[in-house]
Design a protein around this motif. Structure first.
Motif: not given
Lengths: 422, 422
Positions: B325-326, B332-333, B337-339, B412-413
């Protein structure tokens, strides 16, 4: 051991032995004296372990013993056994349920990695040999066979291995990488190493720079006599002699608490401990610390271990006394046997006339009394004199021990007199 | 994964990420997401083990579990886990407290003895190599390094390892002796092997006659989704394909009951089981059968295991949901990242832009959020794309997991936009 007998007297003794043996076979016994297993009554002494740690799961330092981690084992348990095993707690590891496993694993790590002081891995050397004081412990010999390690027998004496032989062999042959020792109440003779033996083991020059003493102190707390035997501190002696990395100390609670569910210990120099821990860290995420906490709560401290071993002694002593009493009554003065009167440990060694041990064991088995195979006390299962029989009286009840030793004595008379008459 | 951004937009995003990171560092967090450890609440589910077997000490067949012996482990426990691990009870051994130990020991025995089907001991071969699906489990890779086994990475896919690559490598190179597999809810991607993958593993021709699949079924019962994933039975498939000795199955209760005090299992063909038992017989006089009885009394049967794992799932699922969720809310978008959204197991794999994983982990550590080192998921600690981060959300509390993932998303950002701006 021979006694002069007239031919008639011998014939009479042999005849009586044959009749006694027939009667023995006729009793249809089924008794097992093969292994050094604790009796159920001994295990009952640790009954409380079966409901411990009773909801608790914090070690003294707050560690949750239920989770992963703690490769060295619980500090409070290492502290408790530091005194028993003569290893400073900082150099003592509390690990799994078997010291035999630890001996196996030390061999594995020495085979596949460079042991401190070594130039190469043992597996890369053309030949590796271990000295094997004999009679000794068959499981030590099995480990050597399993890893292709040559075994060199050394005579066992009442003071430990024949040190003249040991010193000569380790000095001249760099392939000799180790020696198996059960220093206190040795398996199977019950003899303990003298201070002089310990001092010579610590100080002797060895051709191999990576020579190791596998010090299997299995019976460190397992007294039978009123006065416990104390042995000298080999780890300290090695450090003082400038050979700090020479000894691996092993011990366990297998014959203190539960034979299958105790705690095993490894002790050595800081360098060797780091070496083992580094390899263990690849193999395991830690030992069963709940079982270690269970043992801490049950045994409490070194005094608790001593008090517990007094209760063990009360159960074991009568069995060992029965062995000595019956052997004396049945075989004393016959010249057919000698035997040890151990001050501790789990075994009595019976010596019969040369060439008779296998036949005595065979005859006993036919009469329903199973003994450790003759020869098992020697490397490659080969007792060159075929004379040594190991008696393990711990597991059967006192009445069964008496029956078994009476029967065994009949077999010794039968085989011994047959041999004399031949 | 790249998204078109105007230079101004990127500058704004980077500026906001830098502010968020400063705020994050200012919070002085201390959070640990490094290892797949059960949380204390999970261990509490097995509280009853801490007072079992509560005085009982007889196995179903009457064996006194307190004493030596029983190299195969308790039959009733092997029966219970036969279904869970897809191994007939007769071919399943219940042993010590760690399946990692069993994998280590199987390597040791293969190095120092001739494994069924082999011509020589592995240690006598010039080179030994293992295929390592990557990302994978760092402790598998550590075992290879420890024994000097070359590691050949194979890409991990959502259906298991890239089987075209696996089939080619095992067919052409007789030095390839094994492959590491975590077939269900794989560490760290959470993916499970498809039936097609299992069938190809069982049937593929191998240049090595002694090729072994190390089938580490660590998460066999560790579901997170409502519908458990079922994998095909590799042991049976190997037998049907005429390669009965190809697979060693490993499992344990470490993440079912107590992480440090569970029971580990080994399953394989009758021939391989005999091989391991023969070597174990030299090493041990038997596993801790009291702990095995404890587990039998606590878990009762395979249904009991399932019911227990439902309680584990209730504790773990919210943490994994929070991670997803976080990450979705924060990343997201963004194209940064992907997970993975695992249906079971203990890990989430986060992929960040190439060349960013180490820097993200470094920045997170500076902000008090400790992650598994980037690269640990690959052989030799070398993720060639520097993109994979393993997230282990089981141990911290739900609130801590949320804090940690929010902080990780900031890192990550920061690192992702810095890289784009560079």
């Amino acid at each position: 051991m021979t006694t002069e007998l007239s031919p008639d007297a011998l014939t009479g003794l042999l005849e009586r032995a044959r009749q006694d043996y027939q009667a023995l076979v006729g009793r249809g016994l089924s008794l097992d004296l093969t292994r050094g297993k604790p009796a159920p009554e001994q295990l009952d002494l640790s009954e409380d372990l079966l409901s411990l740690p009773d909801g608790r799961h914090a070690a003294a330092d707050g560690t949750d013993v239920r989770n992963y981690g703690g490769l060295q084992g619980l500090p409070e348990l290492r502290e408790m056994f530091a005194e028993v095993l003569q290893v400073p707690a900082a150099q003592l590891l509390a690990l799994g349920n078997s010291s035999l496993e630890l001996m196996h694993d030390c061999l594995v790590h020495a085979m596949l990695s460079v042991v401190p002081g070594a130039e190469t891995r043992w597996v890369d050397q053309e030949r590796i040999a271990f000295l094997c004081p004999a009679p000794g412990y068959d499981r030590h010999f099995s480990l050597c066979e399993r890893f292709g390690i040559d075994m060199i027998p050394v005579p066992m004496t009442p003071e430990g291995p024949d040190m003249d032989a040991v010193e000569r062999l380790v000095a001249e042959d760099p392939a000799v990488k180790g020696i198996w020792c059960v220093p206190k109440y040795s398996n199977p003779t019950g003899d303990s190493y003298s201070d002089a033996t310990v001092a010579r083991l610590a100080a002797m020059p060895t051709a191999a720079p990576d020579f190791r003493i596998f010090w299997d102190n299995a019976y460190a707390a397992h007294h039978l006599a009123d006065e416990p035997v104390e042995i000298a501190d080999l780890l300290a002696a090695c450090a003082e002699a400038g050979n700090p990395d020479r000894v691996f100390v092993f011990g366990s609670t297998s014959k203190i608490t539960m034979a299958g569910a105790g705690v095993a210990f490894f002790g050595s120099s800081p360098e060797n401990v780091r070496w083992l821990l580094a390899h263990n860290a690849k193999r395991s995420i830690g030992p069963d610390k709940i079982n270690q906490l269970r043992h801490v709560l049950f045994l409490r401290d070194a005094d608790g271990v001593r008090a517990h071993m007094e209760r063990q002694r009360a159960l074991l002593k009568p069995k060992f006394e029965a062995v000595g009493r019956i052997l004396e009554a049945e075989l004393g003065g016959t010249g057919l046997a000698t035997w040890t009167s151990p001050k501790g440990g789990y075994f009595v060694t019976l010596e019969v006339p040369e060439g008779c041990a296998k036949e005595v064991v065979r005859r006993a088995a036919e009469a329903g009394i199973v003994l450790t195979p003759a020869g098992a006390t020697h490397p490659y299962g080969d007792d060159p004199r075929d004379a040594v029989i190991r008696i393990a009286p711990s597991y059967p009840s006192p009445a069964e021990v008496e029956q078994a030793i009476e029967g065994l004595a009949v077999c010794v008379r039968l085989v011994g007199y047959e041999k004399r008459a031949a």
